[in-house]
Design a protein around this motif. Structure first.
Motif, short mmCIF file in Angstrom:
data_model
loop_
_atom_site.label_atom_id
_atom_site.label_comp_id
_atom_site.label_asym_id
_atom_site.label_seq_id
_atom_site.Cartn_x
_atom_site.Cartn_y
_atom_site.Cartn_z
N PRO A 44 49.12 47.75 48.31
CA PRO A 44 49.79 48.20 47.09
C PRO A 44 49.63 49.71 46.89
CG PRO A 44 47.76 47.06 46.55
CD PRO A 44 47.94 46.90 48.02
N PRO A 45 50.53 50.30 46.10
CA PRO A 45 50.50 51.77 45.95
C PRO A 45 49.41 52.27 45.01
CG PRO A 45 52.32 50.83 44.70
CD PRO A 45 51.72 49.71 45.47
N PHE A 46 48.78 51.38 44.23
CA PHE A 46 47.72 51.79 43.31
C PHE A 46 46.76 50.62 43.13
CE2 PHE A 46 51.52 50.40 41.04
CZ PHE A 46 51.05 49.29 40.35
N ASN A 47 45.55 50.94 42.67
CA ASN A 47 44.57 49.89 42.38
C ASN A 47 45.10 49.06 41.21
OD1 ASN A 47 42.96 51.21 44.27
ND2 ASN A 47 41.81 52.33 42.72
N ASN A 48 45.06 47.73 41.35
CA ASN A 48 45.58 46.90 40.26
C ASN A 48 44.81 45.59 40.17
OD1 ASN A 48 47.47 44.57 41.54
ND2 ASN A 48 47.55 46.41 42.80
N SER A 49 45.00 44.94 39.05
CA SER A 49 44.25 43.71 38.78
C SER A 49 44.90 42.52 39.49
CB SER A 49 44.20 43.44 37.28
OG SER A 49 43.54 42.21 37.03
N ALA A 50 44.04 41.68 40.08
CA ALA A 50 44.52 40.46 40.73
C ALA A 50 44.49 39.27 39.78
CB ALA A 50 43.65 40.16 41.96
N MET A 51 44.01 39.47 38.56
CA MET A 51 43.88 38.36 37.60
C MET A 51 44.17 38.86 36.19
SD MET A 51 42.65 35.66 39.36
CE MET A 51 41.74 34.62 38.24
N ASP A 52 44.49 37.93 35.30
CA ASP A 52 44.44 38.23 33.87
C ASP A 52 42.98 38.21 33.45
OD1 ASP A 52 47.20 38.24 33.86
OD2 ASP A 52 47.38 36.23 32.99
N THR A 72 44.94 46.79 25.60
CA THR A 72 45.51 45.85 26.58
C THR A 72 46.47 46.59 27.50
OG1 THR A 72 45.34 44.01 25.02
CG2 THR A 72 46.89 43.76 26.86
N LEU A 73 46.38 46.26 28.80
CA LEU A 73 47.28 46.83 29.80
C LEU A 73 48.11 45.70 30.42
CD1 LEU A 73 45.24 49.44 31.88
CD2 LEU A 73 47.36 49.85 30.62
N ALA A 74 49.42 45.80 30.31
CA ALA A 74 50.32 44.84 30.95
C ALA A 74 50.83 45.41 32.26
CB ALA A 74 51.48 44.51 30.02
N ALA A 75 51.32 44.53 33.14
CA ALA A 75 51.93 44.99 34.38
C ALA A 75 53.10 45.91 34.05
CB ALA A 75 52.43 43.80 35.19
N THR A 93 47.60 40.60 35.24
CA THR A 93 47.78 40.62 36.70
C THR A 93 48.84 41.65 37.08
OG1 THR A 93 47.23 38.28 36.83
CG2 THR A 93 48.37 39.24 38.72
N GLY A 94 48.50 42.52 38.02
CA GLY A 94 49.43 43.54 38.51
C GLY A 94 49.35 44.85 37.76
N ALA A 95 48.66 44.89 36.63
CA ALA A 95 48.56 46.14 35.88
C ALA A 95 47.64 47.12 36.61
CB ALA A 95 48.02 45.87 34.49
N PRO A 96 47.93 48.44 36.53
CA PRO A 96 47.08 49.43 37.19
C PRO A 96 45.67 49.40 36.61
CG PRO A 96 49.19 50.38 36.59
CD PRO A 96 49.12 49.06 35.92
N LEU A 97 44.69 49.56 37.46
CA LEU A 97 43.30 49.59 37.03
C LEU A 97 43.03 50.90 36.29
CD1 LEU A 97 40.75 47.74 37.47
CD2 LEU A 97 40.09 49.39 39.25
N PRO A 98 42.50 50.85 35.07
CA PRO A 98 42.23 52.09 34.35
C PRO A 98 41.10 52.88 35.01
CG PRO A 98 41.38 50.21 33.14
CD PRO A 98 42.16 49.65 34.28
N GLU A 99 41.16 54.18 34.86
CA GLU A 99 40.15 55.03 35.47
C GLU A 99 38.77 54.67 34.95
OE1 GLU A 99 39.28 59.82 36.12
OE2 GLU A 99 41.04 59.14 34.99
N GLY A 100 37.80 54.65 35.85
CA GLY A 100 36.43 54.32 35.50
C GLY A 100 36.09 52.86 35.77
N ALA A 101 37.06 51.96 35.67
CA ALA A 101 36.79 50.54 35.90
C ALA A 101 36.63 50.28 37.39
CB ALA A 101 37.92 49.69 35.34
N ASP A 102 35.73 49.36 37.72
CA ASP A 102 35.54 49.00 39.12
C ASP A 102 35.49 47.49 39.34
OD1 ASP A 102 33.08 48.32 38.07
OD2 ASP A 102 31.98 49.92 39.08
N THR A 103 35.73 46.73 38.27
CA THR A 103 35.64 45.27 38.36
C THR A 103 36.58 44.66 37.33
OG1 THR A 103 33.31 45.43 39.00
CG2 THR A 103 34.07 43.28 38.20
N VAL A 104 37.15 43.50 37.67
CA VAL A 104 37.93 42.72 36.71
C VAL A 104 37.33 41.32 36.62
CG1 VAL A 104 40.17 41.64 36.23
CG2 VAL A 104 40.09 44.00 37.06
#
Length: 404
Positions: A44-52, A72-75, A93-104
């Protein structure tokens, strides 16, 4: 006579691939890729969430800690703020990971309210994140030339923004049936006549191979009619298949007419059964297959020789069917030593001790139902005179793709 392997080698050695054309992605399925495809971006072109769930910093987790939910961040949305210490962002799911986060953390593994969340279970750093480039890196060879474009390949190309792909031109295959005895499938045969099963059968084979079948009207066994039909066919075809009229009878005109037209004979007659009176020529750089008129012989010849030739013309990397060893479930014997490779129509079935093969019944070249029941061809080498039940025999998997 030419052997089976020699004939196949000479055919493939005489046929170059057809030119390359660009086709829309929507029309590319089932074709062979003509050039390597290299990625110009990450997928994928950016880090994103694999889950809600909730995006967090793993270093903030403490037993019993209740974190504030920042938003809240939506796809499709873009995060505009870092994840603050001891805070979380609800993420879809599919939303870009916000800066600083490293886990969902998935929703179902949390306790949460309108503006808070708790994490009662252990969490591993990096969980449930699809990292940029996890699937494809820039510069990676995604697909190689000769690859069959299956649905997954089409999907990958679409993800890379490839809207057109280079493929080989589909061959136009003219199919010409000869014989005074032949009538159309819609007609009721008169005395001494039969319906033409070769033309529709072979055209359907050609279509399933990915080429373009072009049936000609049936040609009677008259030299001038055969001559005119072949001349006309060569104006439009990439490859010509004739059925019938290729032996040495008084009304077999394919071979002498091709000689008149200046066709170069590569070979004529192959030491095999069915399909011995089989010839291959080239005329103005175009291949011509002279196929016997017996319906089983015709279909076997198309499977054994025309299919590999067409796949090579269309640029496929793999041109030959998969081969396996099967256990023969019955005795078989040649009527007499004949120095020929025999192709037996067989029904193949997986069992606990391996793949088993059983003959489809009569192996006469006129019994077309022997092909209807077959899902493989057993190959009996020329020097083998008989086989016993339980013997191992090589089989071609005629219902499996070459890249299986």
């Amino acid at each position: 006579m030419t052997t089976y392997s020699e004939a196949l080698g000479m055919i493939l050695g005489a046929i170059p691939p057809l030119p390359v054309e660009q086709v829309p992605l929507s029309e590319a399925a089932g074709r062979a890729l003509a050039e390597d495809i290299l990625s110009r971006e990450s997928i994928p072109p950016f880090n994103n969430s694999a889950m809600d769930g909730f995006a967090i910093r793993i270093e903030d987790l403490r037993p019993g800690l209740r974190m504030q939910v920042q938003g809240t961040l939506a796809a499709g949305q873009v995060p505009h703020h870092r994840v603050a210490p001891a805070s979380a962002v609800r993420i879809m799911t599919g939303a870009p990971l916000p800066e600083g986060a490293d886990t969902v953390v998935p929703l179902e593994h949390t306790l949460f309210g309108q503006d808070w969340v708790e994490f009662p279970n252990p969490v591993e750093r990096g969980s449930n994140i699809r990292w940029a480039g996890d699937d494809i890196w820039p510069g990676a060879r995604v697909l190689s030339a000769g690859t069959l474009l299956k649905p997954a390949a089409i999907g990958v190309l679409a993800s890379l923004g490839v809207s057109e792909v280079p493929v080989r031109v589909r061959p136009r295959v003219v199919v010409m049936s000869t014989g005074n005895e032949l009538v159309d499938v819609k007609q009721h045969p008169g005395p001494g006549q039969i319906r033409d099963s070769n033309n529709p059968g072979i055209c359907s084979q050609v279509a399933t191979f990915g080429a373009i079948p072009c049936p000609l009207p049936r040609v009677p066994d008259k030299r001038e009619r055969v001559h005119a039909a072949i001349q006309k066919a060569m104006e439009t075809c990439d490859i010509l298949l004739t059925t019938g009229g290729v032996s040495e009878g008084d009304f077999d005109f394919i071979k002498p007419v091709l000689e008149e037209l200046g066709a170069q004979q590569v070979f004529w007659k192959v030491a095999q059964k069915p399909g011995g009176p089989f010839g291959f020529w080239t005329l103005n750089g175009k291949p011509i297959f002279g196929i016997p008129g017996n319906p089983v012989s015709a279909m076997v010849m198309v499977e054994e020789y025309v299919r590999p030739a067409l796949r090579q013309m269309m640029g496929f990397k793999d041109c030959l069917r998969p081969m396996r060893k099967a256990i023969l479930d019955e005795d078989w014997k040649k009527p007499r030593p004949d120095g020929k490779t025999h192709f037996l129509r067989v029904m193949l079935q997986e069992q606990e001790d391996g793949l088993h093969a059983r003959l489809t019944g009569s192996q006469s070249s006129g019994v077309l139902t022997s092909m209807l029941l077959a899902n493989g061809l057993a190959v009996v080498e020329a020097d083998i005179l008989e086989l016993k039940r339980g013997d191992f025999i090589p089989v071609q998997m005629t219902e499996q793709a070459e890249d299986h």
